[in-house]
Write a protein that holds these residues in place. Structure first.
Motif, PDB file in Angstrom:
ATOM      1  N   ASP A  23      -4.542  11.623  -1.743  1.00 44.74           N
ATOM      2  CA  ASP A  23      -4.743  12.586  -2.819  1.00 44.74           C
ATOM      3  C   ASP A  23      -5.557  13.802  -2.379  1.00 44.74           C
ATOM      4  O   ASP A  23      -6.036  14.578  -3.196  1.00 44.74           O
ATOM      5  CB  ASP A  23      -5.322  11.932  -4.075  1.00 44.74           C
ATOM      6  N   GLY A  24      -5.715  13.985  -1.053  1.00 39.20           N
ATOM      7  CA  GLY A  24      -6.246  15.236  -0.520  1.00 39.20           C
ATOM      8  C   GLY A  24      -7.747  15.354  -0.361  1.00 39.20           C
ATOM      9  O   GLY A  24      -8.260  16.463  -0.197  1.00 39.20           O
ATOM     10  N   PHE A  25      -8.479  14.248  -0.363  1.00 49.81           N
ATOM     11  CA  PHE A  25      -9.927  14.307  -0.204  1.00 49.81           C
ATOM     12  C   PHE A  25     -10.329  13.942   1.221  1.00 49.81           C
ATOM     13  O   PHE A  25      -9.764  13.024   1.823  1.00 49.81           O
ATOM     14  CB  PHE A  25     -10.621  13.357  -1.188  1.00 49.81           C
ATOM     15  N   ILE A  26     -11.329  14.652   1.753  1.00 43.67           N
ATOM     16  CA  ILE A  26     -11.789  14.392   3.122  1.00 43.67           C
ATOM     17  C   ILE A  26     -13.064  13.563   3.159  1.00 43.67           C
ATOM     18  O   ILE A  26     -13.571  13.249   4.232  1.00 43.67           O
ATOM     19  CB  ILE A  26     -11.984  15.697   3.915  1.00 43.67           C
ATOM     20  N   ASN A  27     -13.589  13.226   1.984  1.00 40.44           N
ATOM     21  CA  ASN A  27     -14.703  12.279   1.863  1.00 40.44           C
ATOM     22  C   ASN A  27     -14.714  11.759   0.431  1.00 40.44           C
ATOM     23  O   ASN A  27     -13.990  12.270  -0.418  1.00 40.44           O
ATOM     24  CB  ASN A  27     -16.050  12.902   2.271  1.00 40.44           C
ATOM     25  N   ASP A  28     -15.538  10.754   0.193  1.00 39.28           N
ATOM     26  CA  ASP A  28     -15.588  10.189  -1.154  1.00 39.28           C
ATOM     27  C   ASP A  28     -16.601  10.940  -2.025  1.00 39.28           C
ATOM     28  O   ASP A  28     -17.200  11.931  -1.584  1.00 39.28           O
ATOM     29  CB  ASP A  28     -15.869   8.687  -1.111  1.00 39.28           C
ATOM     30  N   GLN A  29     -16.829  10.462  -3.232  1.00 45.06           N
ATOM     31  CA  GLN A  29     -17.723  11.144  -4.182  1.00 45.06           C
ATOM     32  C   GLN A  29     -19.162  11.228  -3.690  1.00 45.06           C
ATOM     33  O   GLN A  29     -19.939  12.036  -4.171  1.00 45.06           O
ATOM     34  CB  GLN A  29     -17.678  10.443  -5.535  1.00 45.06           C
ATOM     35  N   HIS A  30     -19.532  10.415  -2.697  1.00 41.89           N
ATOM     36  CA  HIS A  30     -20.886  10.435  -2.139  1.00 41.89           C
ATOM     37  C   HIS A  30     -20.946  11.200  -0.815  1.00 41.89           C
ATOM     38  O   HIS A  30     -21.971  11.180  -0.137  1.00 41.89           O
ATOM     39  CB  HIS A  30     -21.400   9.006  -1.941  1.00 41.89           C
ATOM     40  N   GLY A  31     -19.827  11.849  -0.441  1.00 43.02           N
ATOM     41  CA  GLY A  31     -19.783  12.603   0.804  1.00 43.02           C
ATOM     42  C   GLY A  31     -19.583  11.743   2.041  1.00 43.02           C
ATOM     43  O   GLY A  31     -19.743  12.224   3.158  1.00 43.02           O
ATOM     44  N   LYS A  32     -19.201  10.496   1.858  1.00 42.14           N
ATOM     45  CA  LYS A  32     -19.035   9.557   2.972  1.00 42.14           C
ATOM     46  C   LYS A  32     -17.581   9.509   3.441  1.00 42.14           C
ATOM     47  O   LYS A  32     -16.647   9.665   2.654  1.00 42.14           O
ATOM     48  CB  LYS A  32     -19.483   8.142   2.572  1.00 42.14           C
ATOM     49  N   LEU A  33     -17.407   9.249   4.736  1.00 41.44           N
ATOM     50  CA  LEU A  33     -16.082   9.173   5.351  1.00 41.44           C
ATOM     51  C   LEU A  33     -15.633   7.745   5.630  1.00 41.44           C
ATOM     52  O   LEU A  33     -14.495   7.530   6.050  1.00 41.44           O
ATOM     53  CB  LEU A  33     -16.097   9.917   6.702  1.00 41.44           C
ATOM     54  N   ASP A  34     -16.513   6.788   5.439  1.00 45.98           N
ATOM     55  CA  ASP A  34     -16.259   5.403   5.858  1.00 45.98           C
ATOM     56  C   ASP A  34     -14.907   4.874   5.402  1.00 45.98           C
ATOM     57  O   ASP A  34     -14.173   4.268   6.184  1.00 45.98           O
ATOM     58  CB  ASP A  34     -17.351   4.469   5.334  1.00 45.98           C
ATOM     59  N   LYS A  35     -14.570   5.071   4.138  1.00 46.62           N
ATOM     60  CA  LYS A  35     -13.328   4.515   3.589  1.00 46.62           C
ATOM     61  C   LYS A  35     -12.099   5.129   4.254  1.00 46.62           C
ATOM     62  O   LYS A  35     -11.079   4.467   4.400  1.00 46.62           O
ATOM     63  CB  LYS A  35     -13.277   4.723   2.082  1.00 46.62           C
ATOM     64  N   LEU A  36     -12.206   6.400   4.663  1.00 45.33           N
ATOM     65  CA  LEU A  36     -11.076   7.044   5.331  1.00 45.33           C
ATOM     66  C   LEU A  36     -10.887   6.508   6.744  1.00 45.33           C
ATOM     67  O   LEU A  36      -9.771   6.340   7.210  1.00 45.33           O
ATOM     68  CB  LEU A  36     -11.284   8.559   5.380  1.00 45.33           C
ATOM     69  N   TYR A  37     -11.976   6.258   7.428  1.00 42.18           N
ATOM     70  CA  TYR A  37     -11.902   5.840   8.829  1.00 42.18           C
ATOM     71  C   TYR A  37     -11.695   4.343   9.008  1.00 42.18           C
ATOM     72  O   TYR A  37     -11.437   3.892  10.116  1.00 42.18           O
ATOM     73  CB  TYR A  37     -13.143   6.315   9.597  1.00 42.18           C
ATOM     74  N   GLU A  38     -11.781   3.558   7.921  1.00 47.89           N
ATOM     75  CA  GLU A  38     -11.552   2.115   8.038  1.00 47.89           C
ATOM     76  C   GLU A  38     -10.184   1.810   8.623  1.00 47.89           C
ATOM     77  O   GLU A  38     -10.013   0.862   9.371  1.00 47.89           O
ATOM     78  CB  GLU A  38     -11.697   1.438   6.669  1.00 47.89           C
ATOM     79  N   SER A  39      -9.194   2.621   8.273  1.00 50.54           N
ATOM     80  CA  SER A  39      -7.832   2.367   8.745  1.00 50.54           C
ATOM     81  C   SER A  39      -7.461   3.187   9.979  1.00 50.54           C
ATOM     82  O   SER A  39      -6.373   3.034  10.516  1.00 50.54           O
ATOM     83  CB  SER A  39      -6.838   2.689   7.625  1.00 50.54           C
ATOM     84  N   PHE A  40      -8.353   4.059  10.428  1.00 51.81           N
ATOM     85  CA  PHE A  40      -8.021   4.943  11.551  1.00 51.81           C
ATOM     86  C   PHE A  40      -8.121   4.185  12.868  1.00 51.81           C
ATOM     87  O   PHE A  40      -9.184   3.818  13.314  1.00 51.81           O
ATOM     88  CB  PHE A  40      -8.937   6.166  11.570  1.00 51.81           C
ATOM     89  N   LYS A  41      -6.970   3.951  13.454  1.00 54.18           N
ATOM     90  CA  LYS A  41      -6.893   3.306  14.758  1.00 54.18           C
ATOM     91  C   LYS A  41      -5.968   4.166  15.609  1.00 54.18           C
ATOM     92  O   LYS A  41      -4.754   4.099  15.472  1.00 54.18           O
ATOM     93  CB  LYS A  41      -6.349   1.897  14.620  1.00 54.18           C
ATOM     94  N   PRO A  42      -6.554   5.031  16.472  1.00 60.42           N
ATOM     95  CA  PRO A  42      -5.713   5.948  17.238  1.00 60.42           C
ATOM     96  C   PRO A  42      -4.737   5.220  18.152  1.00 60.42           C
ATOM     97  O   PRO A  42      -5.094   4.266  18.828  1.00 60.42           O
ATOM     98  CB  PRO A  42      -6.695   6.770  18.059  1.00 60.42           C
ATOM     99  N   SER A  43      -3.513   5.680  18.138  1.00 62.67           N
ATOM    100  CA  SER A  43      -2.492   5.167  19.047  1.00 62.67           C
ATOM    101  C   SER A  43      -2.659   5.870  20.398  1.00 62.67           C
ATOM    102  O   SER A  43      -3.451   6.803  20.533  1.00 62.67           O
ATOM    103  CB  SER A  43      -1.102   5.467  18.478  1.00 62.67           C
ATOM    104  N   ASP A  44      -1.886   5.448  21.375  1.00 59.07           N
ATOM    105  CA  ASP A  44      -1.914   6.116  22.681  1.00 59.07           C
ATOM    106  C   ASP A  44      -1.568   7.595  22.536  1.00 59.07           C
ATOM    107  O   ASP A  44      -2.176   8.448  23.161  1.00 59.07           O
ATOM    108  CB  ASP A  44      -0.944   5.445  23.656  1.00 59.07           C
TER     109      ASP A  44
END
Length: 181
Positions: free
Chosen positions: A13-34
């Motif tokens: 839905d276009g947000f780069i952080n949550d309501q508290h300014g934290k990125l944790d929830k976005l990066y939980e699924s970030f697993k860079p491929s090769d």
């Protein structure tokens, strides 16, 4: 000259952080491929805003743990009183005279590699100044509902994009767009 890429991870839905300014929830699924790691290795310098820089609990950790071990240029009106730790690959410069100067310095430092712009505000400044060549958006599989929007302050500016490619992993999709000028 170095290509300038505005890259971020965003919720669907276009947000780069949550309501508290934290990125944790976005990066939980970030697993860079090769393929994503190869793209990151093409980075020669980073430009970020002061709010993005301040997200590190301890700025000295950039030298020890930051994913981009390259020169960093922080756009700010108020540099910190204490300069953070650096290493042989990572230096941090505080640029007080605008996004154009920061991009110019980063391109010089990057050589033939890319300049990555991080942070919603500084990224939008670079877009408004026609300094961005490419958008790189990783979409995290989450709807946050609130937070900081990635493209909230473009002042009714229409920017045409052309999809270059996408990278799909089991958790997310990353889309690359060329900015048409």
């Amino acid at each position: 000259m170095a290509k300038v890429c505005f890259g971020m991870i965003a919720s669907l839905d276009g947000f780069i952080n949550d309501q508290h300014g934290k990125l944790d929830k976005l990066y939980e699924s970030f697993k860079p491929s090769d393929e994503i790691n190869e793209e990151m290795a093409r980075t020669g310098a980073v430009v970020m805003g002061r709010r993005t820089y301040d997200m590190a609990d301890d700025p000295d950790t950039y030298a020890d743990h930051y994913e981009f071990q390259v020169p960093i240029f922080v756009v700010t009106h108020h540099p910190p009183a204490r300069h953070p730790k650096e290493n042989s690959q990572l230096s941090i410069s505080f640029v007080t005279d605008g996004i154009e100067t920061a991009i110019q310095k980063a391109q010089s430092a990057a050589g033939q590699k890319n300049v990555v712009v991080l942070g919603a505000d500084v990224g939008q400044q670079a877009l408004r100044a026609n300094l961005v060549d490419e958008l790189q958006i990783a979409f995290a599989p989450i709807l946050l509902g609130t937070g900081t929007r990635m493209f909230d302050h473009l002042e009714d500016r229409e920017i045409q994009l052309e999809k270059i490619r996408s990278i799909e992993t089991d958790k997310q999709i990353e889309v690359y767009y060329k900015v048409s000028r």
